[in-house]
Design an enzyme around this catalytic site. Structure first.
Site, PDB file in Angstrom:
ATOM      1  N   CYS A   1      -0.158   7.015  -3.587  1.00 16.79           N
ATOM      2  CA  CYS A   1       0.661   6.431  -4.628  1.00 16.79           C
ATOM      3  C   CYS A   1       0.304   7.048  -5.984  1.00 16.79           C
ATOM      4  O   CYS A   1       1.167   7.419  -6.770  1.00 16.79           O
ATOM      5  CB  CYS A   1       0.441   4.912  -4.657  1.00 16.79           C
ATOM      6  SG  CYS A   1       1.751   4.003  -5.500  1.00 16.79           S
TER       7      CYS A   1
ATOM      8  N   CYS B   1       3.126   1.344  -2.083  1.00 12.45           N
ATOM      9  CA  CYS B   1       2.433   2.154  -1.078  1.00 12.45           C
ATOM     10  C   CYS B   1       1.136   1.473  -0.669  1.00 12.45           C
ATOM     11  O   CYS B   1       0.383   0.987  -1.518  1.00 12.45           O
ATOM     12  CB  CYS B   1       2.063   3.519  -1.660  1.00 12.45           C
ATOM     13  SG  CYS B   1       3.447   4.619  -1.914  1.00 12.45           S
TER      14      CYS B   1
ATOM     15  N   CYS C   1       5.497   4.180  -7.383  1.00  8.22           N
ATOM     16  CA  CYS C   1       5.627   5.636  -7.461  1.00  8.22           C
ATOM     17  C   CYS C   1       6.992   6.131  -7.001  1.00  8.22           C
ATOM     18  O   CYS C   1       7.299   7.301  -7.162  1.00  8.22           O
ATOM     19  CB  CYS C   1       4.519   6.304  -6.646  1.00  8.22           C
ATOM     20  SG  CYS C   1       4.744   6.121  -4.864  1.00  8.22           S
TER      21      CYS C   1
ATOM     22  N   CYS D   1       8.729   2.700  -2.933  1.00 13.56           N
ATOM     23  CA  CYS D   1       7.543   2.128  -3.580  1.00 13.56           C
ATOM     24  C   CYS D   1       7.875   1.777  -5.027  1.00 13.56           C
ATOM     25  O   CYS D   1       8.396   2.608  -5.781  1.00 13.56           O
ATOM     26  CB  CYS D   1       6.392   3.118  -3.543  1.00 13.56           C
ATOM     27  SG  CYS D   1       4.952   2.575  -4.501  1.00 13.56           S
TER      28      CYS D   1
ATOM     29  N   GLY E   1      -9.229  10.682  24.545  1.00 12.20           N
ATOM     30  CA  GLY E   1      -8.735   9.343  24.838  1.00 12.20           C
ATOM     31  C   GLY E   1      -9.637   8.527  25.727  1.00 12.20           C
ATOM     32  O   GLY E   1      -9.413   7.335  25.925  1.00 12.20           O
TER      33      GLY E   1
END
Lengths: 289, 252, 287
Positions: A281, A275, A253, A250, A41
């Site tokens: 997808c 998606c 899909c 979606c 970080g």
């Protein structure tokens, strides 16, 4: 500089060093990456180089990718989840030509994935490295313009102001309205900007098996989340962190567990949700089919 | 009365002088060799012509003026306290708990209500808001300050009204030593009577008081003894002796 | 009557502090002790060094010479709320624990900044220097609480509203930007923001400086009340002797970087000893 046909039958430039950057530069960036991995970080400055494209197009991510790429790596590049946008295609082609590495659109098949604004839906494995393109690496910048001061704030863990921002969100919108670049605390130490990924992806940062590297070209900063690192999204006790959710699945899909983009389909207000992760997808549709 | 009673306040060989730097360091000796002792429950009235600097003594006891030489002593049950060389921080506590001062002029934050002004000495002693409020109102009522004025800032009051707020503020905390600088100067006879009553009650509580009263009638009624200051005041009658006469108090 | 306890424990000590930018620019050889619950006024003309001294005392500027010693004793707000000031470096200073004397410029920057944030407060003359103008009043007031680790939005909001009330701001304006507040209201907001963690020691630099006279009076009263209620110790810099008279128990008069006279406020103003103090006091206009 000449184009030649490489071993795999693709087009490659000769006259460039492998993966465009010279070895000294790559070594310098790798050293910075080692430091970044050692201090999860923490933003490590590095001597950023000019890349053959403008800042804002992913020059930070590309320098990291160039520095870690080996000849046997398989590279995937996504832009907001999609493999087929101009930016993703350009970067993919760039590395095909200057490194001659194999590229793919399959998340599972890739060993290095460079990304802008998303984390793939498919869980990553410990054999993979995810490279993020970062526009503004400093999460404290919005409230503190001085770099000197933000460094001290990080050093002394003076992170009260991060909650000032979230407080302000709730005061104005009734909930934490920050939906992307949602700040996190890495390994209970550094507050980090996860780049402009949707907060939907924040939970994927936590204890991820893959190594995650972040590069900011303009600001010449890089940072890292090593595998299996605790990453916590900042929040309030009475306003806990939440991810986005949709009523729809979606439209292509049928997945109900992925991040959806709203697509306008005509001038009559027609729309659909699909998606954002194109590979995911397609995999889903493949399974259905 | 027993013979072994000790005074609460005593002064011995007390001198006061001012050095005026603006006038080429001229030294003004205004008090020399003052002796006094003040018993608990006693009201000692300072006597002498106007302008002689009676307030100077009160201000020395209250810490506003430094003691140039000599001793100024408070006698507590468990020991003496010498005021002439007290560190500044000790005065904060003394003024909160021991010494009360009713000056001629009210000096308070502008725009603060009369009630609040009177409550403040109690609040600083840690008395609860409600109780302080009750006691302040009782005292203001006793001093015949019209109720409609209680919520107003005393800055706009008449001289007599301000005086009564000042008296209430001075008496409310029941300090064991009270310094009274002409508390009845601008009061009518009814209110003078109330102040006399307050002084008598304070005596009964054992309060030691050092006062200046120009009003002969009041003086007769409250004084146990008088202390003529003439012989201690070297420049008697010269009103310009004090650097800061009462008329120059800040801010009004 | 028993003798009252007159001497209170020392809270802050200035030991021979010197900070000079040039000859007689800054402050020189300053020594004093501030006790618990005391309001100390530092008065003097512009350029007398009082603001430099305040910066040194409040941890913002290292002196060329001398020490600032802070005495910690009772558990502070930050300790009560579970924030440990000593975490950044428990062992290195040799002071370690929560009690004892801290040498302000000998401890690490981490501890010094933590101290400023948690146990001390600084009220700037210009409220814009002490506020975050980009965020709401409530966010401003509760920032120090968040810095202490409080993470309950509802509680933070309640604390902000409570404090807005205490400084006589309308709590319904909690979501308004400080920009929409008048100068006096901004100053009160800054004071609420500073006092919300109930610091022990507050530094004030001309807190009533840029305000209208009518607004000043109200602020003075509020500061007096809050100082009393919270048992605050205050170091107040002002050039206004009337403000000093009303707020300060004790005064230090500065001139050309040095303290020329110090003592009980009434004594300094009614019976000044030093020629400069006499000049200063006699130069004040009284309406």
């Amino acid at each position: 500089m000449t184009l030649r046909v490489d071993d795999q039958g693709g087009l490659a430039y000769s006259g460039y060093n492998f993966a465009y950057l010279d070895e000294q530069t790559k070594r310098m960036i790798r050293r910075a990456l080692l430091k970044a991995v050692a201090i999860p970080g923490y933003q490590v400055p590095f001597g950023g180089r000019e890349m053959p494209m403008p800042y804002g197009w992913g020059t930070g991510g590309m320098q990291l990718t160039a520095s870690i790429l080996g000849a046997d790596d398989v590279l995937k590049v996504i832009d907001q989840g999609a493999d087929d946008t101009t930016n993703a295609v350009s970067i993919r082609t760039f590395f095909e030509r200057v490194a001659g590495v194999e590229t793919t659109t399959s998340t599972a098949a890739a060993s290095v994935i460079q990304t802008r604004h998303r984390i793939p839906e498919l869980p990553l494995s410990r054999h993979q490295i995810l490279v993020f393109q970062v526009p503004i690496p400093e999460p404290l910048r919005f409230i503190e313009p001085s770099e000197e001061e933000t460094r001290v704030m990080h050093a002394l863990e003076e992170y009260g102001v991060m909650h000032v921002k979230l407080y302000e969100d709730i005061a104005r919108h009734g909930h934490i309205a920050t939906t992307y670049a949602y700040p996190v605390k890495v390994d209970e130490r550094y507050v980090m900007d996860p780049s402009p990924i949707p907060k939907f992806d924040n939970p994927k940062l936590d204890m991820n098996e893959a190594l995650m590297l972040f590069g900011a070209g303009r600001e010449k900063r890089l940072y890292a989340i090593p595998p299996y690192t605790q990453v916590k999204s900042l929040d309030f006790e009475d306003h806990p962190f939440e991810i986005q959710s949709w009523d729809e699945a979606c439209a292509l899909c049928g997945a109900s567990d992925s991040y959806l983009d709203e697509v306008i389909t005509d001038d009559q207000g027609g729309r659909m949700f699909v998606c954002s992760d194109t590979d995911y997808c397609q995999q889903c549709r493949g399974e259905v089919a | 009365m027993t013979a072994i009673r000790q005074p609460f306040l005593s002064a011995s060989a007390l001198d006061k002088s001012f050095v005026l730097h603006a006038q080429s360091g001229q030294q003004l000796d205004v008090m020399r060799g003052l002796e006094l002792s003040l018993m608990p429950g006693e009201c000692l009235v300072l006597a002498g012509r106007s302008g002689i600097g009676k307030s100077t003594l009160l201000k020395m006891v209250n810490g506003n003026y430094r003691v140039s030489a000599g001793r100024l002593t408070l006698h507590f049950d468990d020991g003496e306290l010498e005021l002439s060389d007290l560190p500044a921080q000790a005065w904060h506590v003394l003024r909160r708990d021991v010494i009360g001062y009713v000056s001629q002029f009210l000096r308070v934050v502008p725009r603060v209500s009369a009630r609040q002004v009177v409550m403040e000495p109690l609040l600083s002693q840690g008395v609860a808001q409600d109780e302080a409020c009750c006691r302040a109102e009782a005292l203001l009522a006793r001093l015949n300050l019209p109720k409609r004025l209680w919520d107003l800032a005393p800055g706009t009051f008449s001289g007599g009204e301000q005086q009564r707020v000042n008296i209430a503020r001075g008496f409310i905390a029941e300090h064991p030593l009270l310094l009274l600088d002409e508390p009845t100067a601008s009061l009518d006879s009814a209110n003078r009577d109330v102040v006399v009553e307050l002084i008598q009650e304070a005596k009964a509580r054992g309060t030691a008081m050092l006062g200046i009263f120009h009003d002969e009638d009041v003086r007769e009624r409250v004084a146990d003894r008088q202390l003529p200051l003439e012989e201690h005041m070297l420049r008697a009658g010269d009103a310009s002796t004090a650097v800061n006469d009462d008329t120059q108090e800040l801010p009004r | 009557m028993k003798r009252p306890q007159l001497i209170r424990p020392a809270l802050l000590e200035a030991r021979n502090i010197t900070r000079l930018y040039g000859p007689k620019q800054g402050c020189e050889e300053i020594d004093f002790t501030l006790h618990q619950g005391e309001v100390l006024g530092i008065v003097g003309e512009s350029g007398s060094g009082k603001s430099t001294l305040l910066r040194v005392l409040s941890g913002l500027e290292k002196p060329d010479n001398g020490q600032v010693i802070y005495h910690r004793s009772e558990p502070s707000f930050s300790e009560l709320t579970g924030t440990d000031l000593t975490t950044p470096e428990p062992a290195h200073t040799g002071l370690g624990g929560a009690e004892g004397a801290l040498d302000l410029y000998a401890i690490s920057e981490a501890r010094r900044r933590a101290l400023l944030r948690m146990e001390w407060g600084l009220v700037h003359q210009n409220p814009r220097d002490g506020l975050r103008l980009g965020v709401s009043a409530g966010a401003n007031v509760s920032e120090r609480l968040m810095a202490l680790g409080q993470r309950h939005y509802g509680n933070l909001r309640a604390a902000s509203q409570d404090w807005m009330g205490r400084v006589e701001l309308d709590p319904r304006r909690i979501d308004d930007a400080p920009r929409t507040f008048s100068g006096g209201m901004q100053q009160r907001l800054q004071i609420a923001r500073t006092l919300v963690t109930e610091p022990r020691l507050v530094f004030m630099d001309e807190p009533t400086g840029g305000l209208d006279v009518s607004v000043q009076a109200r602020l003075l009263d509020m500061l007096r009340t809050l100082t009393r209620q919270l048992g605050l110790s205050v170091i107040l810099v002002t050039h206004d002797l009337a403000v000093a008279r009303l707020l300060a128990h004790r005064l230090m008069v500065m001139r050309q970087g040095r303290v020329v006279e110090a003592g009980l406020t009434d004594q300094i103003l009614d019976d000044p000893q030093h020629d400069y103090t006499q000049l200063l006091v006699s130069s004040v206009l009284t309406p």
